[in-house]
Design a protein around this motif. Structure first.
Motif, short mmCIF file in Angstrom:
data_model
loop_
_atom_site.label_atom_id
_atom_site.label_comp_id
_atom_site.label_asym_id
_atom_site.label_seq_id
_atom_site.Cartn_x
_atom_site.Cartn_y
_atom_site.Cartn_z
N ARG A 257 9.72 0.70 -9.25
CA ARG A 257 9.39 -0.47 -10.07
C ARG A 257 7.92 -0.36 -10.48
O ARG A 257 7.09 0.12 -9.71
N VAL A 258 7.60 -0.80 -11.70
CA VAL A 258 6.20 -0.79 -12.13
C VAL A 258 5.74 -2.22 -12.41
O VAL A 258 6.56 -3.13 -12.57
N SER A 259 4.40 -2.39 -12.49
CA SER A 259 3.85 -3.75 -12.55
C SER A 259 4.27 -4.49 -13.81
O SER A 259 4.32 -5.72 -13.82
N SER A 260 4.61 -3.78 -14.89
CA SER A 260 5.03 -4.47 -16.12
C SER A 260 6.50 -4.87 -16.08
O SER A 260 7.01 -5.44 -17.03
N GLY A 261 7.19 -4.55 -14.99
CA GLY A 261 8.55 -5.06 -14.81
C GLY A 261 9.65 -4.02 -14.93
O GLY A 261 10.75 -4.23 -14.44
N GLU A 262 9.38 -2.89 -15.62
CA GLU A 262 10.42 -1.88 -15.78
C GLU A 262 10.76 -1.22 -14.44
O GLU A 262 9.94 -1.21 -13.53
N THR A 263 11.99 -0.68 -14.36
CA THR A 263 12.34 0.14 -13.20
C THR A 263 12.86 1.48 -13.71
O THR A 263 13.41 1.57 -14.81
N PHE A 264 12.65 2.49 -12.90
CA PHE A 264 13.09 3.85 -13.24
C PHE A 264 13.94 4.38 -12.11
O PHE A 264 13.61 4.16 -10.93
N ALA A 265 15.00 5.08 -12.47
CA ALA A 265 15.90 5.60 -11.46
C ALA A 265 15.96 7.12 -11.54
O ALA A 265 15.86 7.70 -12.63
N ALA A 266 16.06 7.77 -10.39
CA ALA A 266 16.15 9.24 -10.38
C ALA A 266 16.77 9.70 -9.07
O ALA A 266 16.84 8.95 -8.10
N LYS A 267 17.16 10.98 -9.09
CA LYS A 267 17.76 11.54 -7.87
C LYS A 267 16.70 11.96 -6.88
O LYS A 267 16.93 12.03 -5.68
N LYS A 268 15.55 12.32 -7.41
CA LYS A 268 14.47 12.80 -6.52
C LYS A 268 13.14 12.18 -6.95
O LYS A 268 12.97 11.82 -8.12
N ILE A 269 12.21 12.12 -5.99
CA ILE A 269 10.87 11.57 -6.28
C ILE A 269 9.82 12.55 -5.79
O ILE A 269 9.97 13.16 -4.72
N ILE A 270 8.76 12.69 -6.59
CA ILE A 270 7.57 13.40 -6.11
C ILE A 270 6.40 12.42 -6.15
O ILE A 270 6.13 11.81 -7.19
N PHE A 271 5.72 12.28 -5.02
CA PHE A 271 4.50 11.48 -5.00
C PHE A 271 3.30 12.41 -5.15
O PHE A 271 3.10 13.30 -4.31
N ALA A 272 2.55 12.20 -6.21
CA ALA A 272 1.33 12.98 -6.43
C ALA A 272 0.19 11.97 -6.61
O ALA A 272 -0.54 11.98 -7.59
N THR A 273 0.11 11.09 -5.64
CA THR A 273 -0.66 9.85 -5.78
C THR A 273 -2.11 9.93 -5.29
O THR A 273 -2.86 8.97 -5.43
N GLY A 274 -2.49 11.07 -4.68
CA GLY A 274 -3.89 11.23 -4.28
C GLY A 274 -4.30 10.34 -3.11
O GLY A 274 -3.47 9.68 -2.47
N ILE A 275 -5.60 10.37 -2.84
CA ILE A 275 -6.16 9.53 -1.78
C ILE A 275 -7.32 8.70 -2.34
O ILE A 275 -7.86 9.02 -3.40
N ARG A 276 -7.66 7.65 -1.59
CA ARG A 276 -8.76 6.78 -2.02
C ARG A 276 -9.89 6.88 -0.99
O ARG A 276 -9.67 6.71 0.20
N ASP A 277 -11.09 7.21 -1.48
CA ASP A 277 -12.23 7.35 -0.57
C ASP A 277 -12.74 5.98 -0.13
O ASP A 277 -12.86 5.07 -0.94
N MET A 278 -13.03 5.89 1.15
CA MET A 278 -13.60 4.65 1.70
C MET A 278 -15.09 4.93 1.91
O MET A 278 -15.48 5.52 2.93
N LEU A 279 -15.88 4.53 0.96
CA LEU A 279 -17.30 4.88 0.99
C LEU A 279 -18.06 3.98 1.96
O LEU A 279 -17.73 2.80 2.10
N PRO A 280 -19.10 4.55 2.63
CA PRO A 280 -19.91 3.70 3.51
C PRO A 280 -20.56 2.58 2.69
O PRO A 280 -20.91 2.80 1.54
N GLY A 281 -20.68 1.42 3.30
CA GLY A 281 -21.20 0.25 2.57
C GLY A 281 -22.71 0.25 2.41
O GLY A 281 -23.37 -0.70 2.77
#
Ligand SMILES: Cc1cc2nc3c(=O)[nH]c(=O)nc-3n(C[C@H](O)[C@H](O)[C@H](O)COP(=O)(O)OP(=O)(O)OC[C@H]3O[C@@H](n4cnc5c(N)ncnc54)[C@H](O)[C@@H]3O)c2cc1C
Length: 335
Positions: A129-153
Motif C-alpha cells: 500500500r502507498v500513502s496516496s491510497g493505491e495498492t500493488f500486488a505481486a508474487k514476489k517483493i524486493i526491498f531495496a529501502t536502504g538505511i537511515r543514519d542516526m546522527l549525533p545531536g
C-alpha cells in the motif's frame, strides 16, 4: 522510449526538485501511474541504486515490475560520490539520473513516485500500500529501502553530513588526504578507526566528546603516532554551507579541522520488511541468504538494508543479484 543524454534530459525538464533540496530526478511520468491493485510479477520498494539495478535485471528478463520510491537516498547531501567505477566523482543525483534514464527504457518496468506505507501477504503473493491510497500486488517483493543514519545531536553536524562530516575513508578519504582530520570517537572502536584513518593523513586528532575511554596502552600508541586526543565535550560545529570551520567546545575553546569522521548508528529506513516478518541480524541488517532471500519466502532484500559494505557499487551489485535470483526462480518454477 528515446534515451536522451543527461544534459539534454535536464534541459527538457526531466528533473524536478524533490523535497527538501535534492536534485534527484522525478522519474515518474503520468503514463506511469498505476491503477489500483494492478498485478505485477515483482514489487520493488526503494528505487535508488540497488532497487533500480534489481529492476533492470528483472525488466530485461521480461518480468513486469513496479518500483516504488520516495526519492530519499541516504547520500543525497554529499556533493560528490567516489569509488564507483565509471561514475567516480559524479554527484549522487547525476548517477541516479543516468540510472533512471536507462531503467525507463524498459516497458516492462513501471516507476511509481510515492511512499510505501504497509504490506500484507496473501495466497497470491503480496500487496503493498502507498500513502496516496493505491495498492500493488505481486508474487514476489524486493526491498531495496536502504538505511537511515542516526546522527549525533551536535548542533551543525547534520548540515555538514556527507560534505565535511564523513562516514567512510574509502568514499571520501582521498579528497582530504594529508589534511588535518578529526575523528569523533572513543574507546576500542575509536582506536581502530584512528589506525585506519592514519593511512590517508598523519594529521589526525581524536575528539572523545567527553571522558576518554582509551586504555593506557592505546593512549601510548596514539601518542607514538602523534595523534592528539581532545577530551572536551563538543557544543557545536561551525561551518560554511556544510564545510567545517571549527569544532566549538562547551568550555568556549575551539579547534579547526578540514573534516571530521563521525561514526553514526543507523536504523532500517523502512519498517515494512520487519512488519511483514523479515528477521534482522543482531547488527540491524535484514537477514538474507546467499541469494538475498530474506527469512520470509519470496521476499528479498538488497543494498544497504542488508549489507555492512556501504557503497554504491555494492548496492548496485546486490540489486543485480537480487533481480537475477528472483527472475531465475520464477522462470524455473513456471517450467
Ligand atoms: C553521506 C554519505 C555519503 C556517501 N558517499 C558515498 C560515496 O562517495 N561512494 C559510495 O560508493 N558510496 C557512498 N555512500 C554510500 C551509498 O550512498 C549507499 O551505499 C547507497 O546509497 C545504497 O543504495 P541503496 O539503494 O541500498 O539505498 P539508498 O540509496 O539509501 O536508497 C534507498 C531508497 O529507498 C527509498 N525508500 C525507503 N523506504 C521507502 C518506502 N517505504 N517507500 C518508498 N521508498 C522508500 C528511499 O527513499 C531511497 O530512495 C555514502 C553514504 C552516505 C550516507
Amino acid at each position: 522510449m528515446t534515451v536522451l543524454p543527461v544534459r539534454e534530459y535536464i534541459r527538457q525538464g526531466g528533473f524536478r526538485i524533490a523535497a527538501p533540496a535534492l536534485l534527484f530526478p522525478s522519474k515518474f511520468s503520468k503514463h506511469n501511474r498505476m491503477t489500483d491493485n494492478e498485478q505485477f510479477d515483482v514489487i520493488i520498494v526503494g528505487g535508488s541504486y540497488s532497487g533500480l539495478a534489481a529492476g533492470m535485471a528483472l525488466g530485461r528478463a521480461l518480468r513486469k515490475v513496479v518500483i516504488i520510491d520516495d526519492v530519499k537516498p541516504c547520500n543525497r547531501q554529499t556533493p560528490f560520490s567516489h569509488n564507483f567505477l565509471t561514475n567516480d566523482g559524479k554527484s549522487p543525483a547525476e548517477i541516479a539520473a543516468v540510472a533512471n534514464l536507462q531503467v525507463k527504457r524498459y516497458d516492462t518496468i513501471k516507476l511509481f513516485n510515492g511512499l510505501a506505507t504497509g504490506g500484507i501477504s496473501n495466497e497470491n503473493g503480496f500487496e503493498i500500500r502507498v500513502s496516496s491510497g493505491e495498492t500493488f500486488a505481486a508474487k514476489k517483493i524486493i526491498f531495496a529501502t536502504g538505511i537511515r543514519d542516526m546522527l549525533p545531536g551536535i548542533d551543525g553536524l547534520a548540515a555538514c553530513w556527507g560534505i565535511s562530516v564523513l562516514h567512510c575513508p574509502y568514499c571520501h578519504g582521498y579528497e582530504i588526504k594529508n589534511e588535518k582530520t578529526g575523528i569523533i570517537s572513543n574507546g576500542d572502536g575509536g582506536f581502530d578507526f584512528a589506525r585506519l584513518i592514519l593511512n590517508w593523513t598523519k594529521n589526525v586528532i581524536i575528539f572523545t566528546n567527553g571522558v576518554s575511554k582509551f586504555s593506557t596502552e592505546q593512549i601510548k600508541q596514539l601518542e607514538n603516532h602523534k595523534i592528539k586526543i581532545v577530551e572536551k565535550e563538543i557544543e557545536r560545529l561551525e561551518h560554511n554551507n556544510g564545510y567545517l570551520q571549527h569544532i566549538i567546545f562547551r568550555d568556549g575553546t575551539n579547534e579547526s579541522a578540514k573534516a571530521l569522521y563521525a561514526p553514526v548508528t543507523f536504523e532500517q529506513h523502512c519498517a515494512i520488511p520487519e512488519s511483514m516478518g523479515c528477521q534482522l541480524t543482531d547488527d540491524g541488517y535484514i537477514k538474507v541468504d546467499p541469494f538475498l532471500e530474506t527469512t520470509v519466502k519470496d521476499m528479498y532484500a538488497c543494498g544497504d538494508n542488508a549489507a555492512r559494505i556501504r557503497t554504491v557499487a555494492n548496492a548496485v551489485a546486490m540489486g543485480t543479484m537480487a533481480g537475477m535470483a528472483v527472475s531465475k526462480k520464477m522462470i524455473l518454477n513456471e517450467f
